[in-house]
Motif scaffolding. Structure first.
Motif, PDB file in Angstrom:
ATOM      1  N   ASP A  76       0.575  -0.924  -0.156  1.00  0.00           N
ATOM      2  CA  ASP A  76      -0.374  -0.065   0.142  1.00  0.00           C
ATOM      3  C   ASP A  76       0.855   1.198   0.018  1.00  0.00           C
ATOM      4  O   ASP A  76       2.202   1.162  -0.278  1.00  0.00           O
ATOM      5  N   SER A  77       0.219   2.552  -0.386  1.00  0.00           N
ATOM      6  CA  SER A  77       0.518   3.452  -0.308  1.00  0.00           C
ATOM      7  C   SER A  77       0.589   4.508   0.722  1.00  0.00           C
ATOM      8  O   SER A  77      -0.569   4.206   1.495  1.00  0.00           O
ATOM      9  N   LEU A  78       1.266   5.381   1.550  1.00  0.00           N
ATOM     10  CA  LEU A  78       0.828   6.197   2.619  1.00  0.00           C
ATOM     11  C   LEU A  78       1.578   7.838   2.646  1.00  0.00           C
ATOM     12  O   LEU A  78       2.799   7.240   1.845  1.00  0.00           O
ATOM     13  N   ARG A  79       0.750   8.881   2.916  1.00  0.00           N
ATOM     14  CA  ARG A  79       2.004  10.181   2.478  1.00  0.00           C
ATOM     15  C   ARG A  79       1.954  11.173   4.003  1.00  0.00           C
ATOM     16  O   ARG A  79       0.236  10.847   5.103  1.00  0.00           O
ATOM     17  N   LEU A  80       2.829  11.611   3.886  1.00  0.00           N
ATOM     18  CA  LEU A  80       2.766  11.254   5.971  1.00  0.00           C
ATOM     19  C   LEU A  80       3.312  13.145   5.200  1.00  0.00           C
ATOM     20  O   LEU A  80       3.889  13.776   4.666  1.00  0.00           O
ATOM     21  N   SER A  81       2.548  13.986   6.667  1.00  0.00           N
ATOM     22  CA  SER A  81       2.498  15.026   6.380  1.00  0.00           C
ATOM     23  C   SER A  81       3.471  15.924   7.591  1.00  0.00           C
ATOM     24  O   SER A  81       3.053  15.354   8.696  1.00  0.00           O
ATOM     25  N   CYS A  82       4.138  17.274   7.296  1.00  0.00           N
ATOM     26  CA  CYS A  82       5.188  17.315   8.417  1.00  0.00           C
ATOM     27  C   CYS A  82       4.925  19.346   8.510  1.00  0.00           C
ATOM     28  O   CYS A  82       4.640  19.701   7.369  1.00  0.00           O
ATOM     29  N   ALA A  83       2.907  19.210   8.795  1.00  0.00           N
ATOM     30  CA  ALA A  83       2.845  20.972   9.308  1.00  0.00           C
ATOM     31  C   ALA A  83       4.453  21.858  10.171  1.00  0.00           C
ATOM     32  O   ALA A  83       4.217  21.979  11.347  1.00  0.00           O
ATOM     33  N   THR A  98       9.328  29.555   7.714  1.00  0.00           N
ATOM     34  CA  THR A  98       9.110  28.636   7.012  1.00  0.00           C
ATOM     35  C   THR A  98      10.065  27.573   6.871  1.00  0.00           C
ATOM     36  O   THR A  98      10.947  27.766   7.039  1.00  0.00           O
ATOM     37  N   VAL A  99       9.639  26.573   5.703  1.00  0.00           N
ATOM     38  CA  VAL A  99      10.204  25.339   5.561  1.00  0.00           C
ATOM     39  C   VAL A  99      11.177  25.865   4.479  1.00  0.00           C
ATOM     40  O   VAL A  99      12.264  25.163   4.690  1.00  0.00           O
ATOM     41  N   ASP A 100      11.800  26.999   3.700  1.00  0.00           N
ATOM     42  CA  ASP A 100      12.251  27.229   2.942  1.00  0.00           C
ATOM     43  C   ASP A 100      13.765  27.664   3.779  1.00  0.00           C
ATOM     44  O   ASP A 100      14.854  27.766   3.109  1.00  0.00           O
ATOM     45  N   TYR A 101      13.705  27.834   5.068  1.00  0.00           N
ATOM     46  CA  TYR A 101      14.579  28.221   6.066  1.00  0.00           C
ATOM     47  C   TYR A 101      15.668  27.258   5.708  1.00  0.00           C
ATOM     48  O   TYR A 101      16.631  27.086   6.356  1.00  0.00           O
ATOM     49  N   TYR A 102      14.506  25.896   5.928  1.00  0.00           N
ATOM     50  CA  TYR A 102      15.477  24.392   6.610  1.00  0.00           C
ATOM     51  C   TYR A 102      15.407  23.173   5.536  1.00  0.00           C
ATOM     52  O   TYR A 102      14.695  23.496   4.876  1.00  0.00           O
ATOM     53  N   ASP A 103      16.665  22.857   6.242  1.00  0.00           N
ATOM     54  CA  ASP A 103      16.891  21.602   5.515  1.00  0.00           C
ATOM     55  C   ASP A 103      15.935  20.079   6.176  1.00  0.00           C
ATOM     56  O   ASP A 103      16.327  20.498   7.244  1.00  0.00           O
ATOM     57  N   MET A 104      15.190  19.724   5.850  1.00  0.00           N
ATOM     58  CA  MET A 104      13.717  19.000   6.360  1.00  0.00           C
ATOM     59  C   MET A 104      13.964  18.069   6.294  1.00  0.00           C
ATOM     60  O   MET A 104      14.245  16.960   4.849  1.00  0.00           O
ATOM     61  N   GLY A 121      14.136   4.736  -4.908  1.00  0.00           N
ATOM     62  CA  GLY A 121      12.719   4.610  -5.315  1.00  0.00           C
ATOM     63  C   GLY A 121      11.140   4.286  -5.083  1.00  0.00           C
ATOM     64  O   GLY A 121       9.803   4.211  -5.732  1.00  0.00           O
ATOM     65  N   ARG A 122      10.334   4.706  -3.538  1.00  0.00           N
ATOM     66  CA  ARG A 122       9.053   3.785  -3.650  1.00  0.00           C
ATOM     67  C   ARG A 122       9.038   5.141  -2.917  1.00  0.00           C
ATOM     68  O   ARG A 122       7.721   4.817  -2.386  1.00  0.00           O
ATOM     69  N   PHE A 123       9.736   5.719  -1.851  1.00  0.00           N
ATOM     70  CA  PHE A 123       9.698   7.053  -1.352  1.00  0.00           C
ATOM     71  C   PHE A 123      10.291   8.282  -2.130  1.00  0.00           C
ATOM     72  O   PHE A 123      10.707   8.330  -2.581  1.00  0.00           O
ATOM     73  N   THR A 124       9.286   9.569  -2.246  1.00  0.00           N
ATOM     74  CA  THR A 124       8.867  11.317  -2.412  1.00  0.00           C
ATOM     75  C   THR A 124       9.031  12.249  -0.943  1.00  0.00           C
ATOM     76  O   THR A 124       7.786  12.241  -0.955  1.00  0.00           O
ATOM     77  N   ILE A 125      10.447  12.718  -0.746  1.00  0.00           N
ATOM     78  CA  ILE A 125      10.068  13.624   0.189  1.00  0.00           C
ATOM     79  C   ILE A 125       9.507  14.871  -1.231  1.00  0.00           C
ATOM     80  O   ILE A 125      10.184  15.097  -2.753  1.00  0.00           O
ATOM     81  N   SER A 126       8.733  16.114  -0.466  1.00  0.00           N
ATOM     82  CA  SER A 126       8.520  17.212  -1.392  1.00  0.00           C
ATOM     83  C   SER A 126       7.684  18.554  -0.412  1.00  0.00           C
ATOM     84  O   SER A 126       7.423  17.741   1.268  1.00  0.00           O
ATOM     85  N   LYS A 127       8.299  19.515  -0.591  1.00  0.00           N
ATOM     86  CA  LYS A 127       8.118  20.764  -0.050  1.00  0.00           C
ATOM     87  C   LYS A 127       7.325  21.843  -0.170  1.00  0.00           C
ATOM     88  O   LYS A 127       7.146  21.714  -1.821  1.00  0.00           O
ATOM     89  N   ASP A 128       5.671  22.105   0.304  1.00  0.00           N
ATOM     90  CA  ASP A 128       4.803  23.478  -0.017  1.00  0.00           C
ATOM     91  C   ASP A 128       5.320  24.112   0.929  1.00  0.00           C
ATOM     92  O   ASP A 128       5.041  24.401   1.593  1.00  0.00           O
ATOM     93  N   ILE A 129       6.189  25.238  -0.202  1.00  0.00           N
ATOM     94  CA  ILE A 129       5.895  26.548   0.658  1.00  0.00           C
ATOM     95  C   ILE A 129       4.846  26.783   0.885  1.00  0.00           C
ATOM     96  O   ILE A 129       4.421  27.493   2.617  1.00  0.00           O
ATOM     97  N   GLY A 130       3.795  27.317   0.025  1.00  0.00           N
ATOM     98  CA  GLY A 130       2.740  27.754  -0.022  1.00  0.00           C
ATOM     99  C   GLY A 130       1.977  27.299   1.464  1.00  0.00           C
ATOM    100  O   GLY A 130       1.542  27.716   2.533  1.00  0.00           O
ATOM    101  N   LYS A 131       1.757  25.929   1.818  1.00  0.00           N
ATOM    102  CA  LYS A 131       1.097  25.344   3.093  1.00  0.00           C
ATOM    103  C   LYS A 131       1.945  25.286   3.573  1.00  0.00           C
ATOM    104  O   LYS A 131       1.779  24.811   4.818  1.00  0.00           O
ATOM    105  N   ASN A 132       2.996  25.729   3.900  1.00  0.00           N
ATOM    106  CA  ASN A 132       4.484  25.279   4.624  1.00  0.00           C
ATOM    107  C   ASN A 132       4.919  23.588   5.598  1.00  0.00           C
ATOM    108  O   ASN A 132       5.000  24.116   6.649  1.00  0.00           O
ATOM    109  N   THR A 133       4.917  22.723   4.477  1.00  0.00           N
ATOM    110  CA  THR A 133       4.808  21.970   4.862  1.00  0.00           C
ATOM    111  C   THR A 133       5.987  21.273   3.622  1.00  0.00           C
ATOM    112  O   THR A 133       5.627  21.534   3.473  1.00  0.00           O
TER     113      THR A 133
END
Length: 125
Positions: A15-22, A27-33, A65-77
């Motif tokens: 299965d798949s699952l999506r984790l979110s970090c709020a 803002t998260v663009d100041y940080y390596d996450m 190949g299974r996990f993908t990390i992403s950053k959404d500056i607008g949502k700060n997540t």
């Protein structure tokens, strides 16, 4: 920055699952996450990271190949999309951030100074 992880749960292998970090406070663009995980009886390990400028990512070999990390500056997540989950992915997952880079270490290494509470991911086989 204050961090709050969510999205964990109980899923079946494959299965798949999506984790979110709020993030709040900055803002998260100041940080390596990074996303870390810790399974029972095991040390905490870095699973994936995204650089503050979002142009570099890191994945542990076990999730490549299974996990993908992403950053959404607008949502700060910061999100971690997990696919083809395996029983060995079962762990408590934590998001963390750092705004400093150590000398002589990879950009995704070093000390992460801001941590959120973990979210449990359980994969049944």
């Amino acid at each position: 920055v204050q961090l709050q992880a969510s999205g964990g749960g109980l899923v079946q292998a494959g299965d798949s699952l999506r984790l979110s970090c709020a993030a709040s406070g900055r803002t998260v663009d100041y940080y390596d996450m990074g996303w870390f995980r810790q399974a029972p009886g095991k040390e905490r390990e870095l699973v994936s990271a995204i650089a503050w400028h979002s142009t570099e990512t890191y994945y542990a070999d076990s999730v490549k190949g299974r996990f993908t990390i992403s950053k959404d500056i607008g949502k700060n997540t910061v999100s971690l999309q997990m696919s083809s989950l395996k029983a060995e992915d079962t762990a408590v997952y934590y998001c963390a951030g750092k705004d400093l880079r150590g000398v002589g270490v990879a950009w995704y290494g070093g000390q992460y100074t801001n941590w959120g509470r973990g979210t449990q991911v359980t994969v049944s086989s």
